[in-house]
Design a protein around this motif. Structure first.
Motif, PDB file in Angstrom:
ATOM      1  N   ILE A   1      12.108   4.100   4.965  1.00 47.63           N
ATOM      2  CA  ILE A   1      13.343   4.702   4.099  1.00 47.63           C
ATOM      3  C   ILE A   1      12.953   5.839   3.763  1.00 47.63           C
ATOM      4  CG2 ILE A   1      13.343   5.231   1.261  1.00 47.63           C
ATOM      5  CD1 ILE A   1      13.627   2.018   1.553  1.00 47.63           C
ATOM      6  N   PHE A   2      11.141   6.448   4.095  1.00 53.02           N
ATOM      7  CA  PHE A   2      10.640   7.852   3.695  1.00 53.02           C
ATOM      8  C   PHE A   2      10.755   8.691   5.386  1.00 53.02           C
ATOM      9  CE2 PHE A   2       9.273   5.886  -0.101  1.00 53.02           C
ATOM     10  CZ  PHE A   2       9.041   6.747  -0.740  1.00 53.02           C
ATOM     11  N   SER A   3      11.109   7.942   5.951  1.00 54.73           N
ATOM     12  CA  SER A   3      11.179   8.454   7.693  1.00 54.73           C
ATOM     13  C   SER A   3      12.641   9.278   7.478  1.00 54.73           C
ATOM     14  CB  SER A   3      10.687   7.723   8.817  1.00 54.73           C
ATOM     15  OG  SER A   3      11.115   8.670   9.940  1.00 54.73           O
TER      16      SER A   3
ATOM     17  N   ARG B   1       0.951  -0.815   0.160  1.00 46.04           N
ATOM     18  CA  ARG B   1      -0.302   0.254   0.136  1.00 46.04           C
ATOM     19  C   ARG B   1       0.765   1.346   0.155  1.00 46.04           C
ATOM     20  NH1 ARG B   1      -0.260   2.034   4.805  1.00 46.04           N
ATOM     21  NH2 ARG B   1       1.167   0.637   6.822  1.00 46.04           N
ATOM     22  N   VAL B   2       0.283   2.219  -0.552  1.00 47.83           N
ATOM     23  CA  VAL B   2       0.947   3.716  -0.123  1.00 47.83           C
ATOM     24  C   VAL B   2       1.065   4.014   1.307  1.00 47.83           C
ATOM     25  CG1 VAL B   2       0.485   6.329  -0.720  1.00 47.83           C
ATOM     26  CG2 VAL B   2       0.311   4.725  -1.961  1.00 47.83           C
ATOM     27  N   ILE B   3       1.310   4.350   2.166  1.00 46.93           N
ATOM     28  CA  ILE B   3       1.712   4.460   3.633  1.00 46.93           C
ATOM     29  C   ILE B   3       1.239   6.433   3.744  1.00 46.93           C
ATOM     30  CG2 ILE B   3       3.303   4.303   5.103  1.00 46.93           C
ATOM     31  CD1 ILE B   3       5.191   2.385   4.232  1.00 46.93           C
ATOM     32  N   ALA B   4       1.738   6.842   2.645  1.00 46.82           N
ATOM     33  CA  ALA B   4       1.154   8.141   3.599  1.00 46.82           C
ATOM     34  C   ALA B   4       1.222   9.505   2.831  1.00 46.82           C
ATOM     35  CB  ALA B   4       1.912   8.940   4.478  1.00 46.82           C
ATOM     36  N   GLY B   5       0.615  10.758   2.467  1.00 45.95           N
ATOM     37  CA  GLY B   5       0.114  11.521   1.925  1.00 45.95           C
ATOM     38  C   GLY B   5      -0.650  11.107   0.984  1.00 45.95           C
ATOM     39  N   THR B   6      -1.135  11.548   0.061  1.00 40.55           N
ATOM     40  CA  THR B   6      -1.742  12.142  -1.287  1.00 40.55           C
ATOM     41  C   THR B   6      -3.154  11.119  -1.488  1.00 40.55           C
ATOM     42  OG1 THR B   6      -0.925  12.684  -2.959  1.00 40.55           O
ATOM     43  CG2 THR B   6      -1.005  14.527  -1.539  1.00 40.55           C
TER      44      THR B   6
ATOM     45  N   ALA C   1      11.675  -0.686 -10.753  1.00 34.69           N
ATOM     46  CA  ALA C   1      10.252  -0.093 -10.491  1.00 34.69           C
ATOM     47  C   ALA C   1       9.224  -1.445  -9.801  1.00 34.69           C
ATOM     48  CB  ALA C   1       9.835   1.095 -10.949  1.00 34.69           C
ATOM     49  N   GLY C   2       9.566  -2.833 -10.105  1.00 39.76           N
ATOM     50  CA  GLY C   2       8.414  -3.677  -9.992  1.00 39.76           C
ATOM     51  C   GLY C   2       6.858  -2.831  -9.817  1.00 39.76           C
ATOM     52  N   THR C   3       6.354  -2.339  -8.831  1.00 36.65           N
ATOM     53  CA  THR C   3       5.493  -2.231  -8.383  1.00 36.65           C
ATOM     54  C   THR C   3       5.413  -0.821  -8.661  1.00 36.65           C
ATOM     55  OG1 THR C   3       5.364  -2.130  -6.477  1.00 36.65           O
ATOM     56  CG2 THR C   3       4.451  -4.425  -7.142  1.00 36.65           C
ATOM     57  N   GLY C   4       6.522   0.007  -8.520  1.00 33.97           N
ATOM     58  CA  GLY C   4       6.069   1.375  -8.668  1.00 33.97           C
ATOM     59  C   GLY C   4       5.724   1.854  -7.241  1.00 33.97           C
ATOM     60  N   GLY C   5       6.133   1.047  -5.696  1.00 38.02           N
ATOM     61  CA  GLY C   5       6.066   1.399  -4.677  1.00 38.02           C
ATOM     62  C   GLY C   5       6.319   2.608  -3.731  1.00 38.02           C
ATOM     63  N   LEU C   6       7.650   2.391  -4.334  1.00 40.99           N
ATOM     64  CA  LEU C   6       8.772   3.912  -3.722  1.00 40.99           C
ATOM     65  C   LEU C   6       9.019   5.075  -4.616  1.00 40.99           C
ATOM     66  CD1 LEU C   6      12.655   1.660  -3.358  1.00 40.99           C
ATOM     67  CD2 LEU C   6      10.235   2.605  -1.949  1.00 40.99           C
TER      68      LEU C   6
END
Length: 182
Positions: A31-33, A2-7, A49-54
């Motif tokens: 990583i994003f912290s 999942r997308v963890i944070a943001g819009t 990129a795989g799923t593009g998650g990063l």
């Protein structure tokens, strides 16, 4: 996944059945912290990129742009679906990461690389190939950062182009944060 944070925070991303090893949510959160405000307005390159998650996580948190490089066509289609689900714009390049690096132009503020942990028999490990690729440091903007995932315990090769500023282990993943040597 999942997308963890943001819009786009909380959105579930599509994952192809084979060919990818998505970054675990807790690793992505770490990583994003660590990146903090560096993501806002950043130009991002997501290699393997795989799923593009990063890259999608970066865009959800305010990155200005992202390029996703993935050689697996099914995974590239998943990235395109995930971009649409997340409501963010990114460019998907269906290419081998090293082919892309030989023809790419920068600069990028953040380069993510989450290569397969296993190299082809008789080939160098991806960590070695990436840390010793002469063009990656050239694609980084001043104060840019290279974020590389690898298997814990895999020995870091000599890397004359990089200064390792942070290295953390999260279960079956180790994340290296590197800046170009000045």
């Amino acid at each position: 996944m999942r997308v963890i944070a943001g819009t786009a925070g909380g959105l579930q991303l599509k994952v192809p059945r084979t060919g990818v090893r998505p970054t675990m949510d807790r690793v992505k959160a770490a990583i994003f912290s660590s990146l903090g405000e560096k993501v806002i307005g950043a130009r991002v390159l997501d290699l393997f990129a795989g799923t593009g998650g990063l890259g999608i996580e970066a865009m959800s948190r305010g990155a200005a742009s992202a390029v996703f490089v993935e050689s697996n066509r099914n995974a590239a289609r998943a990235i395109e679906r995930n971009l649409a689900i997340a409501g963010v714009d990114g460019r998907v390049r269906v290419r081998n990461a090293f082919d892309y690096l030989n023809h790419a132009t920068g600069p990028f503020d953040i380069i993510f690389a989450d290569p397969p942990y296993e190299a082809a028999p008789g080939a160098k490990a991806f960590t070695d190939l990436l840390l010793n690729h002469p063009k990656i440091p050239l694609f980084l903007a001043p104060d840019g950062l290279f974020v590389l995932e690898k298997r814990p315990g895999e020995r870091l090769p000599e890397h004359p182009h990089w200064k390792i500023v942070r290295s953390r282990r999260y279960g079956a993943t180790e994340v290296i944060f590197a800046e170009p040597q000045k």
